[in-house]
Design an enzyme around this catalytic site. Structure first.
Site, PDB file in Angstrom:
ATOM      1  N   THR A 183       0.802  -1.224   0.000  1.00  0.00           N
ATOM      2  CA  THR A 183       0.000   0.000   0.000  1.00  0.00           C
ATOM      3  C   THR A 183       0.836   1.275   0.000  1.00  0.00           C
ATOM      4  O   THR A 183       0.268   2.376  -0.024  1.00  0.00           O
ATOM      5  CB  THR A 183      -0.916   0.036   1.235  1.00  0.00           C
ATOM      6  OG1 THR A 183      -0.110   0.003   2.419  1.00  0.00           O
ATOM      7  CG2 THR A 183      -1.882  -1.139   1.240  1.00  0.00           C
ATOM      8  N   LYS A 184       2.162   1.149   0.029  1.00  0.00           N
ATOM      9  CA  LYS A 184       2.995   2.328   0.218  1.00  0.00           C
ATOM     10  C   LYS A 184       3.244   3.076  -1.091  1.00  0.00           C
ATOM     11  O   LYS A 184       2.883   2.627  -2.178  1.00  0.00           O
ATOM     12  CB  LYS A 184       4.328   1.917   0.855  1.00  0.00           C
ATOM     13  CG  LYS A 184       4.171   1.334   2.255  1.00  0.00           C
ATOM     14  CD  LYS A 184       3.483   2.311   3.200  1.00  0.00           C
ATOM     15  CE  LYS A 184       3.498   1.864   4.656  1.00  0.00           C
ATOM     16  NZ  LYS A 184       2.550   0.767   4.931  1.00  0.00           N
ATOM     17  N   ASN A 185       3.874   4.236  -0.988  1.00  0.00           N
ATOM     18  CA  ASN A 185       4.097   5.081  -2.175  1.00  0.00           C
ATOM     19  C   ASN A 185       5.009   4.423  -3.202  1.00  0.00           C
ATOM     20  O   ASN A 185       4.875   4.668  -4.398  1.00  0.00           O
ATOM     21  CB  ASN A 185       4.701   6.423  -1.753  1.00  0.00           C
ATOM     22  CG  ASN A 185       3.711   7.303  -1.024  1.00  0.00           C
ATOM     23  OD1 ASN A 185       2.853   6.798  -0.301  1.00  0.00           O
ATOM     24  ND2 ASN A 185       3.823   8.605  -1.193  1.00  0.00           N
TER      25      ASN A 185
END
Length: 380
Positions: A183-185
């Protein structure tokens, strides 16, 4: 099925081919591609060294263990963070001491740090969290705690993409810990890294991520290599693989475009949600927010969240404060759990809305419409 999922990962088009190439190479664990990714990520950040590891949690724990503090030493940390960030302190045989947050920015300030020091005494170290992507000045917080910068570990799980005074977060950090969770950038699926200006720390982390062994498998099995190795310092299994690395390299090339889209979506939310009754927008810094999360504050979060769910809109909460979780409340003790009243107040109101590069304007408009409908007529 949700009409608008809370999150949908995006992967660069050349990532799949790169994975197949690694699979066919005969070497899939830590090797030359992992080293290449470390160099690429260091160049992106402008950092002297990057050491890739299995998770951000491992990055924080290894960085704390590398400080070689006496067992039970006090480490400052916010409670509005993911539980594993505080778990890393405990796993390193250190003692978490909670810092309260500013109710607008959701991050600690020099004043809240100083208050924690007055309450609990001078700490041995501190973990600083760039919550939601809001950039935190770690040097200012270190000064407020009376600590040198070499005793500050930064949790940058909600970056990269963030800037502080125009430079990427982690470009000039002693230990900036990143996450590459799905889910991270910079989504790889799993993985983490430590960026540092300190060559000695980088060398220790490279050994510690592989049980403390003085040579990794790639070096041992190169032509002319030897199976002999030593373990000079106890470590853990926390290495980063070549399979992860080639996905990361592809994602790193796509990151500027993904970050640009996150900023567009955050600006659209700001414009559309401003003035809605019962809702507060996230605080914007002068510059540098990575927009990992778009967190609104709602006076009646439960009712609004239920309404959004019924409309097919995915949401999340970041986070349940760590001191409110059973095992951590027991480890911290009642006095520590009572020390962060602002965190307790804010945590009851936070709701994270969908924010990711694959989110279309049309889908975001559905989120905005459903939220406006849920709030219609509520008092400010």
């Amino acid at each position: 099925m949700l009409t608008v999922p809370y999150f949908v990962p995006s992967f660069a088009g050349d990532a799949s081919a790169a994975v197949l190439e690694v699979m066919e190479s005969g070497w899939v664990t830590t090797g030359p591609r992992a080293a290449a990714f470390e160099e690429e990520f260091a160049a992106y950040l402008g950092a002297a060294h990057v050491v890739a590891v299995s998770t951000c949690s491992a990055a924080i724990e290894l960085s704390l263990r590398a400080l070689a503090l006496p067992p039970g030493s006090a480490v400052l940390t916010p409670s509005l963070t993911f539980c594993s960030a505080v778990g890393a302190i405990i796993n390193a045989r250190l003692r978490p001491v909670l810092i309260d947050i500013d109710e607008h920015t959701l991050v600690p300030t020099p004043d809240t740090v100083a208050a924690a020091v007055r309450r609990a005494g001078k700490p041995a170290a501190m973990v600083v969290t760039h919550m939601a992507g809001y950039p935190v000045d770690a040097k200012e917080l270190a000064a407020a705690a009376g600590l040198p910068r070499e005793r500050v570990v930064e949790d940058v799980a909600h970056g990269p993409g963030g800037l502080l005074r125009g430079a990427p977060i982690g470009s000039d950090s002693y230990a900036a810990c990143f996450s590459f969770y799905a889910t991270k950038n910079l989504p790889i699926g799993e993985g983490g890294a430590v960026a540092t200006y300190d060559a000695e720390l980088a060398a220790r982390l490279r050994a510690m991520r592989l049980h403390g062994m003085t040579k990794d498998a790639w070096k041992r099995y190169l032509p002319g290599g030897s199976w002999r190795y030593d373990v000079a310092e106890l470590g853990m299994k926390a290495n980063f693989t070549d399979l992860q690395a080639v996905i990361g390299s592809a994602q790193l090339r796509a990151l500027p475009g993904m970050q640009a889209r996150r900023h567009e979506l955050a600006a659209r939310y700001d414009a559309a949600l401003a003035g809605l009754p019962g809702l507060r927008l996230p605080q914007r810094p002068a510059n540098g927010h990575s927009w990992h999360l778009y967190q609104v504050r709602l006076r009646d979060r439960t009712t609004v969240d239920v309404a959004l769910g019924e409309a097919g809109i995915g949401t999340s909460v970041h986070f349940i404060p760590v001191h409110q979780l059973t095992a951590y409340a027991k480890a911290l003790g009642p006095q520590e759990c009572a020390s962060v009243p602002a965190t307790d107040r804010v945590a009851e109101e936070l709701l994270s809305l969908p924010l990711y590069p694959a989110l279309s304007d049309e889908k975001q408009d559905l989120v905005i419409s459903a939220l406006a409908e849920a709030l219609d007529g509520r008092p400010c």
